[in-house]
Design an enzyme around this catalytic site. Structure first.
Site, mmCIF file in Angstrom:
data_model
loop_
_atom_site.group_PDB
_atom_site.id
_atom_site.type_symbol
_atom_site.label_atom_id
_atom_site.label_comp_id
_atom_site.label_asym_id
_atom_site.label_seq_id
_atom_site.Cartn_x
_atom_site.Cartn_y
_atom_site.Cartn_z
ATOM 1 N N ARG A 141 0.232 10.018 -6.998
ATOM 2 C CA ARG A 141 0.256 11.089 -7.947
ATOM 3 C C ARG A 141 0.921 12.219 -7.210
ATOM 4 O O ARG A 141 1.935 13.055 -7.863
ATOM 5 C CB ARG A 141 -1.006 11.454 -8.107
ATOM 6 C CG ARG A 141 -1.631 10.748 -9.262
ATOM 7 C CD ARG A 141 -1.725 9.285 -8.912
ATOM 8 N NE ARG A 141 -2.648 9.274 -7.893
ATOM 9 C CZ ARG A 141 -3.097 8.100 -6.991
ATOM 10 N NH1 ARG A 141 -2.159 6.795 -7.130
ATOM 11 N NH2 ARG A 141 -3.932 7.942 -6.292
ATOM 12 N N THR A 142 0.691 12.628 -6.112
ATOM 13 C CA THR A 142 1.535 13.891 -5.462
ATOM 14 C C THR A 142 2.958 13.645 -5.349
ATOM 15 O O THR A 142 3.665 14.502 -5.376
ATOM 16 C CB THR A 142 0.819 14.153 -3.870
ATOM 17 O OG1 THR A 142 -0.559 14.584 -4.552
ATOM 18 C CG2 THR A 142 1.645 15.318 -3.426
ATOM 19 N N THR A 150 -5.035 17.895 -2.433
ATOM 20 C CA THR A 150 -3.706 17.774 -2.234
ATOM 21 C C THR A 150 -2.573 18.909 -2.575
ATOM 22 O O THR A 150 -2.910 19.723 -3.455
ATOM 23 C CB THR A 150 -3.298 16.317 -2.876
ATOM 24 O OG1 THR A 150 -3.257 16.807 -4.552
ATOM 25 C CG2 THR A 150 -4.203 15.289 -2.551
ATOM 26 N N CYS A 173 -10.415 16.771 -3.563
ATOM 27 C CA CYS A 173 -9.350 15.475 -3.506
ATOM 28 C C CYS A 173 -10.566 14.490 -3.273
ATOM 29 O O CYS A 173 -11.613 14.884 -2.217
ATOM 30 C CB CYS A 173 -8.610 15.653 -2.635
ATOM 31 S SG CYS A 173 -7.669 13.836 -2.313
ATOM 32 N N LYS A 188 -7.079 7.901 3.571
ATOM 33 C CA LYS A 188 -6.319 6.936 3.009
ATOM 34 C C LYS A 188 -5.930 5.804 3.954
ATOM 35 O O LYS A 188 -5.592 4.805 3.661
ATOM 36 C CB LYS A 188 -5.090 7.627 2.187
ATOM 37 C CG LYS A 188 -5.403 8.289 0.927
ATOM 38 C CD LYS A 188 -4.223 8.630 0.174
ATOM 39 C CE LYS A 188 -4.665 9.226 -1.147
ATOM 40 N NZ LYS A 188 -5.061 8.369 -1.946
ATOM 41 N N CYS A 234 -9.592 10.711 -8.998
ATOM 42 C CA CYS A 234 -8.400 11.267 -8.453
ATOM 43 C C CYS A 234 -8.166 12.828 -9.105
ATOM 44 O O CYS A 234 -7.760 12.656 -10.466
ATOM 45 C CB CYS A 234 -7.312 10.274 -8.833
ATOM 46 S SG CYS A 234 -5.718 11.127 -8.220
ATOM 47 N N THR A 268 -5.752 14.669 -8.563
ATOM 48 C CA THR A 268 -4.381 14.980 -8.719
ATOM 49 C C THR A 268 -3.897 14.673 -9.829
ATOM 50 O O THR A 268 -2.949 15.026 -10.738
ATOM 51 C CB THR A 268 -3.606 14.420 -7.364
ATOM 52 O OG1 THR A 268 -3.947 15.204 -6.332
ATOM 53 C CG2 THR A 268 -2.012 14.909 -7.711
ATOM 54 N N ALA A 269 -4.754 13.344 -10.242
ATOM 55 C CA ALA A 269 -4.301 12.736 -11.543
ATOM 56 C C ALA A 269 -4.527 13.759 -12.821
ATOM 57 O O ALA A 269 -4.016 13.348 -14.033
ATOM 58 C CB ALA A 269 -4.849 11.251 -11.764
#
Length: 238
Positions: free
Chosen positions: A48-49, A125, A194, A165, A83, A85-86
């Site tokens: 996503r980022t 993020t 995050c 991650k 998520c 960022t999504a």
């Protein structure tokens, strides 16, 4: 029975932890009293980022919409994704279905407002920060905020990508350094914005004054699907 739909794999560990949180937070005495959940665990969804910072990269939106529609067809009463960022694409995702798509960013901001927070530090993020997700949500309800400076933001990204991650232990010196910098800015709470940071909170004694956005999502999912919260989880900000 109402079912909760999860667009998962973003990332895989956060998805597993979300289900664990939902189970642990639900006030249930038997298997049958727990919340039904349907999970699409699809870690192949593009980063996503990376897409937010460079639109020439593959978009995560089409596969997320595909999962949302399939979950709706399976009869879920609400959808969420572990998520943050999504949530840059939340409006598009919500328009793709007719069931509520829980916005964990807005839910987190509202929780801080109700808890009496005045100024929130944001650990998230670079994509989330770049798109101003928490900044807008907090400002809209009258809360101020502080962001890490560039060096501290690099620490946050290292914690997310190089540690969680990558399946490695968190560098807690970096975590504490970022936290201390935000506290010096006058923050009375720090958002773990995050879901990889949620894993750090799960696995380490980080102290008080943090609000985990993934815990907020689990909380909201349980209530959205008509279940009750265990009394010890009524308060998420310790």
């Amino acid at each position: 029975m109402n079912s909760f739909g999860i667009i998962g794999g973003l990332g895989p560990m956060a998805t597993a932890y979300l289900l664990e949180l939902i189970i642990d937070m639900t006030d249930a005495k038997t298997d049958q009293e727990h919340l039904d959940a349907i999970i699409f665990n699809r870690p192949s969804v593009p980063d996503r980022t990376a897409y937010i910072l460079d639109h020439s990269k593959p978009s995560p939106v089409p596969p997320m919409i595909d999962m949302a529609k399939k979950l709706e067809a399976l009869g879920v009463c609400a959808i969420g994704t572990p998520c943050v960022t999504a949530h840059s694409f939340h409006e598009e995702l919500q328009r793709s279905v007719n069931v509520p798509f829980i916005n964990m960013v807005q839910e987190t901001a509202a929780y801080l407002k109700n808890a009496g927070c005045k100024k929130a530090g944001i650990m998230a993020t670079t994509g989330t920060v770049h798109n101003g997700l928490f900044q807008r949500a907090l400002s809209e309800i009258g809360l101020s905020y502080a962001l890490p400076d560039d060096a501290m933001q690099q620490y946050v990204m290292s914690l997310i990508y190089d540690c969680v991650k990558a399946g490695e232990p968190a560098d807690m010196e970096k975590f504490r350094t970022v936290s201390d910098a935000l506290r010096k800015e006058g923050c009375d709470a720090i958002i773990l914005g995050c879901t990889e940071l949620s894993i750090i909170k799960r696995d380490n004694a980080i102290g008080s004054g943090y609000l985990d956005a993934l815990e907020v999502l689990a909380h909201a999912a349980i209530l959205a699907c008509g279940k009750k919260i265990k009394p010890k989880y009524i308060s998420l900000l310790n």
